[in-house]
Scaffold this active site. Sequence first.
Site, PDB file in Angstrom:
ATOM      1  N   ASN A  58      36.965 -21.678  -5.468  1.00 18.61           N
ATOM      2  CA  ASN A  58      36.260 -20.679  -4.815  1.00 18.61           C
ATOM      3  C   ASN A  58      35.447 -21.187  -3.736  1.00 18.61           C
ATOM      4  O   ASN A  58      35.096 -20.532  -2.429  1.00 18.61           O
ATOM      5  CB  ASN A  58      35.455 -19.978  -5.886  1.00 18.61           C
ATOM      6  N   LEU A  85      41.396 -17.495   7.604  1.00 21.65           N
ATOM      7  CA  LEU A  85      40.542 -17.880   8.996  1.00 21.65           C
ATOM      8  C   LEU A  85      40.589 -16.415   9.628  1.00 21.65           C
ATOM      9  O   LEU A  85      40.442 -16.430  10.842  1.00 21.65           O
ATOM     10  CB  LEU A  85      41.164 -18.862   9.757  1.00 21.65           C
ATOM     11  N   CYS A 129      33.533 -12.470  -7.847  1.00 26.28           N
ATOM     12  CA  CYS A 129      33.631 -13.992  -7.946  1.00 26.28           C
ATOM     13  C   CYS A 129      33.093 -14.894  -7.035  1.00 26.28           C
ATOM     14  O   CYS A 129      32.130 -15.533  -7.261  1.00 26.28           O
ATOM     15  CB  CYS A 129      35.286 -14.137  -7.992  1.00 26.28           C
ATOM     16  N   LEU A 179      42.719 -16.036 -10.176  1.00 33.12           N
ATOM     17  CA  LEU A 179      43.523 -14.385 -10.059  1.00 33.12           C
ATOM     18  C   LEU A 179      43.168 -14.120  -8.351  1.00 33.12           C
ATOM     19  O   LEU A 179      41.736 -14.443  -8.330  1.00 33.12           O
ATOM     20  CB  LEU A 179      43.194 -13.472 -10.887  1.00 33.12           C
TER      21      LEU A 179
END
Length: 441
Positions: A215, A257, A267, A148
Amino acid sequence: MRLSVVGCGYLGAVHAAAMASIGHDVVGIDVDERKIAALSKGEAPFFEPGLQEILTEGIASGRLSFTTDMAAAQGAKVHFVGVGTPQQAGGYAADLTYVDAAVDGLLPYLSEGDIVAGKSTVPVGTAARLAPRVAGRGATLVWNPEFLREGWAVQDTIDPDRLVAGVPTENGAPSAEGERTAQVLREVYHPSIDKGTPFIVTDYATAELVKVSANAFLATKISFINAIAEIAEVTGADVTTLADAIGHDARIGRRFLGAGIGFGGGCLPKDIRAFSARAEELGRGESVAFLREIDAINLRRRDRAVELTTEALGGSVFEKKVAVLGAAFKPHSDDIRDSPALDVAVRLHGLGARVTLTDPAAIENARRIHPQLTYEEDLDTTLRDADAVIVVTEWDEYRRNLSPEHAASLARGRVVVDGRNCLDPAAWRAAGWTYFGMGRP
């Protein structure tokens, strides 16, 4: 299908409401009585676009309910576990207390053939450790990580870009039990699968690593461009133009970027630290040693935003009014966990600045944690008599809708620090402002 969702925080509440919105009968379970009371009345406990609507609809339809009683999970076919895995106090590793408690709490209410689907982000090896507990009740564990994006969580749950299921395997392939559980998950997610969403079936370890690897890669991309921004700042280069140029390369791409004050939230920071800690435990710390530098670069950009503001105000912010635009770690969210925006505001306050902060959604959350700051709901009031303005969360209210001429009519000074490189430097300079960006001339 009847589903239970254990843990009704950010992940669980969205997942429960989204599953009800596609037709399932869902019960959400959490130990937090206040949270459950709010959800039961159809009140979203946090800001997330689209959540209030599907929550209200689910409650009204009778397909969605919430309770503190774990016994309500009995009779569900699939039990999703979406509790938090915070960083351990005094260390980098993930704290799995809530995951273990959720699984152990479910065990008495599992029936033969049930599926427990872990959604929490966990260190690799967690599913293999938990699977025998679940199997002891005649149920099967599957690991079904979430991907998510805060601000788009409802969309990402209903229409994900991929679905991953880590299932029991034999000789490198899904076992018969693994195939059965994968098929049940296909039925759960059939609306998105029918529209072409890839459904990837793999082993436990791969499913766990998919999430933390995603991640880690995103964090690396963000910190890479921020590292280049550090070089740009001492050479006179423009990191935004540079990012545009390298982003045209299809192998690189332009997304993530954007140089600025770095990433935050609940997270990325804790997940890359937990990944590093787990790699150390596995004797492969050198494989992801670069993540320590990724974390360090990220934190340095907050320092740089404070330095820029101080330099812009002649070397001291003491007794200067600084208008801080943003508190949430990203737009379309009220989440202030590890927020770079709020961190910058607190640091400026610590240096003696008279900080006035505004945010479209996160003021109350910020006020609870940092009551020492001054908060204003109204943007004009925030800007009035400011010696400097710093943009730290790229809400559209600031990025697109704030006129530099209007801001100039309110502020005392003409200094703007663009902590997210989201403003048009030419437009602000033309309106009489001295513009400072991150990694920009």
